[in-house]
Design a protein around this motif. Structure first.
Motif, PDB file in Angstrom:
ATOM      1  N   HIS A  62      -2.582   4.249  11.783  1.00 26.22           N
ATOM      2  CA  HIS A  62      -1.207   3.787  12.016  1.00 26.22           C
ATOM      3  C   HIS A  62      -0.940   3.553  13.506  1.00 26.22           C
ATOM      4  O   HIS A  62      -0.130   2.719  13.873  1.00 26.22           O
ATOM      5  N   HIS A 131      -1.791   3.474   1.621  1.00 28.27           N
ATOM      6  CA  HIS A 131      -2.901   4.439   1.432  1.00 28.27           C
ATOM      7  C   HIS A 131      -3.603   4.266   0.087  1.00 28.27           C
ATOM      8  O   HIS A 131      -3.787   5.228  -0.667  1.00 28.27           O
ATOM      9  N   HIS A 199       1.376  14.235   6.525  1.00 30.86           N
ATOM     10  CA  HIS A 199       2.120  12.996   6.325  1.00 30.86           C
ATOM     11  C   HIS A 199       1.871  12.469   4.923  1.00 30.86           C
ATOM     12  O   HIS A 199       0.964  12.903   4.222  1.00 30.86           O
ATOM     13  N   ALA A 201       0.299  10.628   2.825  1.00 27.81           N
ATOM     14  CA  ALA A 201      -0.843   9.756   2.557  1.00 27.81           C
ATOM     15  C   ALA A 201      -1.251   9.787   1.089  1.00 27.81           C
ATOM     16  O   ALA A 201      -1.999   8.934   0.632  1.00 27.81           O
ATOM     17  N   ILE A 219       5.547   8.299   5.591  1.00 30.77           N
ATOM     18  CA  ILE A 219       4.391   7.439   5.353  1.00 30.77           C
ATOM     19  C   ILE A 219       3.558   7.171   6.600  1.00 30.77           C
ATOM     20  O   ILE A 219       2.348   7.215   6.591  1.00 30.77           O
ATOM     21  N   ASP A 279      -6.615   9.721   6.254  1.00 29.89           N
ATOM     22  CA  ASP A 279      -6.672   8.334   6.733  1.00 29.89           C
ATOM     23  C   ASP A 279      -7.992   8.007   7.418  1.00 29.89           C
ATOM     24  O   ASP A 279      -8.182   6.899   7.903  1.00 29.89           O
TER      25      ASP A 279
HETATM   26 ZN   LIG Z   1      -1.465   7.396   6.782  1.00 36.52          ZN
END
Ligand SMILES: [Zn+2]
Length: 307
Positions: A62, A131, A199, A201, A219, A279
Motif C-alpha cells: 500500500h 487482498h 489491518h 487484509a 483496509i 501482504d
Molecule cells: Zn493490505
C-alpha cells in the motif's frame, strides 16, 4: 602441469558461461509487483521465464513507491504483472507510463465484480478490497490472464501446450489448497472463530473460510490507528473472550501491542497467536516464500492459536 590446470579452468568457464548466456537470452523477462504474483508466473512459465518481484518479504504494497532501480527493471521487462484494485496505490502513474511500450497486466482484471468485496461507492466510482490472494478460489482466477499473456508474447508457438498444462496443474493444486484451508478452519469451534489482525487484509479469507475477521487499521495501512480504534477493539476482545490476536509480517505490531495491554488492564489475558503473512510472503528459501506455503502457514497458525 600448471598450464594444463589453467587450460582446464578456462575451458570449464567457457562452457558454463556460454550455457548461462543461452539460458538467459531465451527467457521472457517479467517484473511483478508482489511475490504472490511472481510465484504464479513461475509456476506457469517454468524455465521459459525470468521473474523479478519488486517487493520482497515484509514489504507493504500500500505504501510502496517505485525506486530508481525499480524503474530500470520495469523498463527492461518484456511484461509487467501487477495486482490492481488499487493495491499498489502509489504506482499507478508508473504502470500507465510503462503501458505505452509494453504489456502491463493487472492480474485481477478477469475477476467478476460480484465476487469482489465492495468497500466504498461514490457515484460510478467503486472501490473493492484488493487482498484477493487470501481467497485461494479467487486467486486461482489470476492464472488465466497470466497464462494468456505468456502465450501471446511467446513467439515460439510450440510452448503453448506447456503453458496450458502448467496452468492446469497449478489450478488443481490451488483447488486442493482451497478445500484443505476450509476444512482446517472448520475444525475451530464456531464461537472461537474470530481473527484479529493489524489491518483488514483477511476479509476474503473470512468470507470463504467462514471465520469472522477484524483489522485494527482498516483496509489500507496508509491510515493511522487512533485511540478510539484501540478502545473499541479491546472492548470486543474482552466481551468475546478471544484468546489471541495476530501480527502481520509487513505491518508494525505496536498498535496491536496497545490492544494487548488494554485487555490486560481489564483483566483479560490475550496473547499474540503468531505472525501471519498478509501482504507479503516469507523469505525465498522458506516454505512461506511460496504462495501455497504462505496460505498453509497462516491457516495452521490461526488453527493452533484459536482452537
Ligand atoms: Zn493490505
Amino acid at each position: 602441469m600448471k598450464q594444463i590446470f589453467f587450460l582446464l579452468i578456462a575451458s570449464i568457464c567457457l562452457i558454463s558461461c556460454a550455457h548461462d548466456e543461452v539460458a538467459h537470452n531465451g527467457k521472457i523477462k517479467i517484473v511483478t509487483t508482489t511475490q504472490m504474483i511472481k510465484d504464479v508466473v513461475e509456476n506457469i512459465g517454468g524455465d521459459k521465464v525470468e521473474v523479478i518481484s519488486l517487493m520482497g518479504p515484509g514489504v507493504d504494497p500500500h505504501l510502496y513507491k517505485a525506486t530508481q532501480g525499480d524503474l530500470e527493471k520495469l523498463s527492461n521487462a518484456d511484461i509487467i504483472f501487477y495486482n490492481g484494485l488499487h493495491l499498489e496505490g502509489k504506482m499507478q502513474n508508473v504502470f500507465e507510463r510503462m503501458s505505452k511500450t509494453k504489456s502491463v497486466v493487472a492480474v485481477a482484471q478477469d475477476i467478476k465484480e460480484d465476487d469482489l468485496i465492495l468497500l466504498a461507492q461514490k457515484g460510478d466510482e467503486v472501490v473493492h478490497d484488493p487482498h484477493i490472494w487470501h481467497s485461494v478460489g479467487l486467486w486461482s482466477n489470476v492464472i488465466f490472464p497470466i497464462k494468456n499473456t505468456l502465450i501471446e508474447f511467446d513467439k515460439d508457438s510450440t510452448n503453448r501446450i506447456g503453458y496450458e498444462v502448467m496452468a492446469k496443474m497449478y489450478w488443481n493444486d490451488l483447488k486442493y489448497l482451497d478445500d484443505e484451508t476450509r476444512a482446517t478452519i472448520a475444525k475451530i469451534p464456531k464461537e472461537q472463530r474470530l481473527l484479529i489482525t493489524s489491518h483488514d487484509a483477511f476479509n476474503y479469507y473470512g468470507r470463504d473460510y467462514d471465520i469472522e475477521v477484524k483489522g485494527l487499521q482498516g483496509i489500507s495501512t496508509v491510515a493511522e490507528v487512533g485511540i478510539k480504534d484501540v478502545t473499541e477493539m479491546v472492548d470486543l476482545l474482552v466481551k468475546r473472550k478471544v484468546k489471541a490476536v495476530f501480527v502481520e509480517s509487513s505491518v508494525p505490531k505496536k498498535p496491536l501491542e496497545a490492544v494487548i495491554q488494554g485487555c490486560k488492564q481489564k483483566g483479560h489475558a490475550i496473547t499474540i497467536g503468531g505472525t501471519l503473512y498478509s501482504d507479503a510472503m516469507g523469505n525465498n528459501d522458506t516454505e512461506e516464500g511460496t504462495y501455497i506455503g504462505m496460505i498453509k502457514y497462516n491457516t495452521n497458525t490461526i488453527y493452533k492459536a484459536l482452537n
